[in-house]
Design an enzyme around this catalytic site. Sequence first.
Site, PDB file in Angstrom:
ATOM      1  N   ASN A 258       0.857  -1.196   0.000  1.00  0.00           N
ATOM      2  CA  ASN A 258       0.000   0.000   0.000  1.00  0.00           C
ATOM      3  C   ASN A 258       0.888   1.239   0.000  1.00  0.00           C
ATOM      4  O   ASN A 258       2.121   1.137   0.033  1.00  0.00           O
ATOM      5  CB  ASN A 258      -0.976  -0.020   1.181  1.00  0.00           C
ATOM      6  CG  ASN A 258      -0.266  -0.027   2.510  1.00  0.00           C
ATOM      7  OD1 ASN A 258       0.403   0.941   2.873  1.00  0.00           O
ATOM      8  ND2 ASN A 258      -0.400  -1.129   3.243  1.00  0.00           N
TER       9      ASN A 258
ATOM     10  N   ASP B  31      -4.956  -5.905   5.412  1.00  0.00           N
ATOM     11  CA  ASP B  31      -6.074  -6.616   6.025  1.00  0.00           C
ATOM     12  C   ASP B  31      -6.217  -8.022   5.454  1.00  0.00           C
ATOM     13  O   ASP B  31      -6.797  -8.890   6.077  1.00  0.00           O
ATOM     14  CB  ASP B  31      -7.378  -5.842   5.795  1.00  0.00           C
ATOM     15  CG  ASP B  31      -7.350  -4.521   6.544  1.00  0.00           C
ATOM     16  OD1 ASP B  31      -6.921  -4.523   7.714  1.00  0.00           O
ATOM     17  OD2 ASP B  31      -7.731  -3.487   5.953  1.00  0.00           O
TER      18      ASP B  31
ATOM     19  N   LYS C 211       7.298 -18.317  -9.328  1.00  0.00           N
ATOM     20  CA  LYS C 211       6.551 -17.226  -9.967  1.00  0.00           C
ATOM     21  C   LYS C 211       5.334 -17.796 -10.684  1.00  0.00           C
ATOM     22  O   LYS C 211       5.462 -18.779 -11.430  1.00  0.00           O
ATOM     23  CB  LYS C 211       7.476 -16.519 -10.963  1.00  0.00           C
ATOM     24  CG  LYS C 211       6.825 -15.345 -11.641  1.00  0.00           C
ATOM     25  CD  LYS C 211       7.771 -14.706 -12.652  1.00  0.00           C
ATOM     26  CE  LYS C 211       6.992 -13.724 -13.503  1.00  0.00           C
ATOM     27  NZ  LYS C 211       7.494 -13.606 -14.846  1.00  0.00           N
TER      28      LYS C 211
ATOM     29  N   PHE D  36      -4.132   4.145  14.405  1.00  0.00           N
ATOM     30  CA  PHE D  36      -4.394   5.106  13.328  1.00  0.00           C
ATOM     31  C   PHE D  36      -5.402   4.448  12.400  1.00  0.00           C
ATOM     32  O   PHE D  36      -5.342   3.236  12.199  1.00  0.00           O
ATOM     33  CB  PHE D  36      -3.103   5.429  12.559  1.00  0.00           C
ATOM     34  CG  PHE D  36      -2.301   6.520  13.200  1.00  0.00           C
ATOM     35  CD1 PHE D  36      -1.634   6.298  14.395  1.00  0.00           C
ATOM     36  CD2 PHE D  36      -2.226   7.776  12.622  1.00  0.00           C
ATOM     37  CE1 PHE D  36      -0.910   7.309  15.003  1.00  0.00           C
ATOM     38  CE2 PHE D  36      -1.499   8.796  13.213  1.00  0.00           C
ATOM     39  CZ  PHE D  36      -0.835   8.569  14.409  1.00  0.00           C
TER      40      PHE D  36
ATOM     41  N   LYS E 192     -14.164   1.983  15.990  1.00  0.00           N
ATOM     42  CA  LYS E 192     -12.905   1.215  16.099  1.00  0.00           C
ATOM     43  C   LYS E 192     -12.335   1.260  17.498  1.00  0.00           C
ATOM     44  O   LYS E 192     -11.745   0.296  17.990  1.00  0.00           O
ATOM     45  CB  LYS E 192     -11.873   1.755  15.113  1.00  0.00           C
ATOM     46  CG  LYS E 192     -12.099   1.157  13.752  1.00  0.00           C
ATOM     47  CD  LYS E 192     -11.169   1.629  12.697  1.00  0.00           C
ATOM     48  CE  LYS E 192     -11.790   1.237  11.371  1.00  0.00           C
ATOM     49  NZ  LYS E 192     -11.147   1.819  10.239  1.00  0.00           N
TER      50      LYS E 192
ATOM     51  N   LYS F 230     -11.767  -2.377  18.978  1.00  0.00           N
ATOM     52  CA  LYS F 230     -10.391  -2.839  19.195  1.00  0.00           C
ATOM     53  C   LYS F 230      -9.970  -2.701  20.661  1.00  0.00           C
ATOM     54  O   LYS F 230      -8.886  -3.150  21.027  1.00  0.00           O
ATOM     55  CB  LYS F 230      -9.431  -2.069  18.285  1.00  0.00           C
ATOM     56  CG  LYS F 230      -9.764  -2.263  16.797  1.00  0.00           C
ATOM     57  CD  LYS F 230      -8.665  -1.776  15.885  1.00  0.00           C
ATOM     58  CE  LYS F 230      -9.119  -1.814  14.440  1.00  0.00           C
ATOM     59  NZ  LYS F 230      -8.106  -2.355  13.521  1.00  0.00           N
TER      60      LYS F 230
HETATM   61  O1  C5P Z   1      -9.383  -1.575  11.103  1.00  0.00           O
HETATM   62  P1  C5P Z   1      -8.413  -0.588  10.546  1.00  0.00           P
HETATM   63  O2  C5P Z   1      -7.435  -1.213   9.602  1.00  0.00           O
HETATM   64  O3  C5P Z   1      -9.025   0.639   9.958  1.00  0.00           O
HETATM   65  O4  C5P Z   1      -7.607  -0.092  11.835  1.00  0.00           O
HETATM   66  C1  C5P Z   1      -6.464   0.666  11.730  1.00  0.00           C
HETATM   67  C2  C5P Z   1      -5.597   0.457  12.934  1.00  0.00           C
HETATM   68  O5  C5P Z   1      -5.476  -0.925  13.243  1.00  0.00           O
HETATM   69  C3  C5P Z   1      -4.183   0.939  12.693  1.00  0.00           C
HETATM   70  O6  C5P Z   1      -3.656   1.397  13.912  1.00  0.00           O
HETATM   71  C4  C5P Z   1      -3.488  -0.305  12.213  1.00  0.00           C
HETATM   72  O7  C5P Z   1      -2.103  -0.219  12.460  1.00  0.00           O
HETATM   73  C5  C5P Z   1      -4.163  -1.381  13.000  1.00  0.00           C
HETATM   74  N1  C5P Z   1      -4.260  -2.670  12.314  1.00  0.00           N
HETATM   75  C6  C5P Z   1      -3.682  -3.774  12.880  1.00  0.00           C
HETATM   76  N2  C5P Z   1      -3.751  -5.000  12.259  1.00  0.00           N
HETATM   77  C7  C5P Z   1      -4.398  -5.126  11.088  1.00  0.00           C
HETATM   78  C8  C5P Z   1      -5.014  -4.003  10.502  1.00  0.00           C
HETATM   79  C9  C5P Z   1      -4.929  -2.797  11.142  1.00  0.00           C
HETATM   80  O8  C5P Z   1      -3.089  -3.659  13.955  1.00  0.00           O
HETATM   81  N3  C5P Z   1      -4.447  -6.306  10.507  1.00  0.00           N
END
Ligand code: C5P
Length: 403
Positions: free
Chosen positions: A206, A275, A286, A323, A337, A341
């Site tokens: 990304n 994600d 490959k 973030f 969130k 979380k």
């Molecule tokens: O759910 P979202 O991706 O929007 O949440 C963002 C936050 O969660 C960020 O702080 C990111 O570093 C963290 N994150 C994580 N593990 C993931 C995806 C996001 O710790 N797999």
Amino acid sequence: MALVALGVSGGIGAYKAVEVVRGLQKHGHEVAAIMTRSARRFVGEVTFEAITRRPVITDQYARGANADIEHISLATDAALLVVAPATANIIGKFANGIADDFLTSLYLATRAPVLIAPAMNTNMLEHEAVRRNLTTLGARGVRFVEPGDGYLACGWIGKGRLADPEAIVEAAVRVLEPRGSLLGRLVVVTAGPTYEDIDAVRYIGNRSSGRMGYAIAAEAARRGARVILVSGPSALAAPSGAEVISVRSAAEMHAAVGRHAAQADVIVMAAAVADYTPADGGAEGKIEKAEAPLDLRLVRTPDILADLGRARGQAPRPVLIGFAAESGDPVARGREKLKRKGVDLIVANDISRRDAGFDSDLNAATLVDANGDEPFPLGPKTALASIVLDRAERLLNLARDRR
Ligand code: C5P
């Protein structure tokens, strides 16, 4: 007052090391200078001898050197080993455990913290071999003073010039006389993207540059914290004072954060963690192209932050900050969130703006916590880093008062 071992290796910036000695002395520290063979081609050892008022160590095998107690005990007596300038050669030797002179042997023999100020031609600095060596040293806890941009002795204009002596002295003093509002705290910061391998050559990444997380790590170090920066692939240089752990995938980041979470006082997840990742860890070799479309099966990665929230439960520490890149209503989504979380603060970035966010020095965000939301309209990521750490400190103090 501490004893500082100052290694001078053979770069044109060697003369600036004289100013480093002066600066350290002004702070009341004593300096023992060690010069490599090539350093002596740039500056005479008499210069350092006069200014340090000590014999300069130039040769491991000089007659009498090994009978000189001071010389031998430097590895244990030095409170800090500074190397300025540090050439690609000395960095390579340190990284690989080569000990063919006094300075390289001292690096292996001492348990004192090590601070390195690299200086070399831009191409050398960017060479994969040098970058890998710097990464190796960073992972070992070596700290760096970033080289600057400007005219290089070789006629180039670019990055690689030895940092200013004042910056080197300041970084050294920060190690020798630690102070700051986060002194004694361990702050773990994640930064950058993650790369999820599709096959041996392709990956899903990304646009995160790592700038936000690196700014937080640098500011936390400035405030006296021990900082562990877990970084996904990023072109940025290690922030001065932070220990850098380089990772590639979400799974690697998860493991690296997990190793330090229990000791951490604050964890800031500024990384843009993938994600989804290709099922079964991606294909071997490959994937050959064919006329038919290619279907990729992606599976969810672990949510590192949510895991940290679950593991913490009702405990006051570590303070957890996330973030979130949002293109919808940042406050509503940030609040959701925060709950889901189980964290203390969500910094919701508005990624629909063209002038801020990914791959920019600027950010626009809303800080969302249980008590409400505070906008950060548009400003440098360094300014946002300060605000986030102010919040972290307030949360740490609350956690202390609750105990
Ligand atoms: O759910 P979202 O991706 O929007 O949440 C963002 C936050 O969660 C960020 O702080 C990111 O570093 C963290 N994150 C994580 N593990 C993931 C995806 C996001 O710790 N797999």
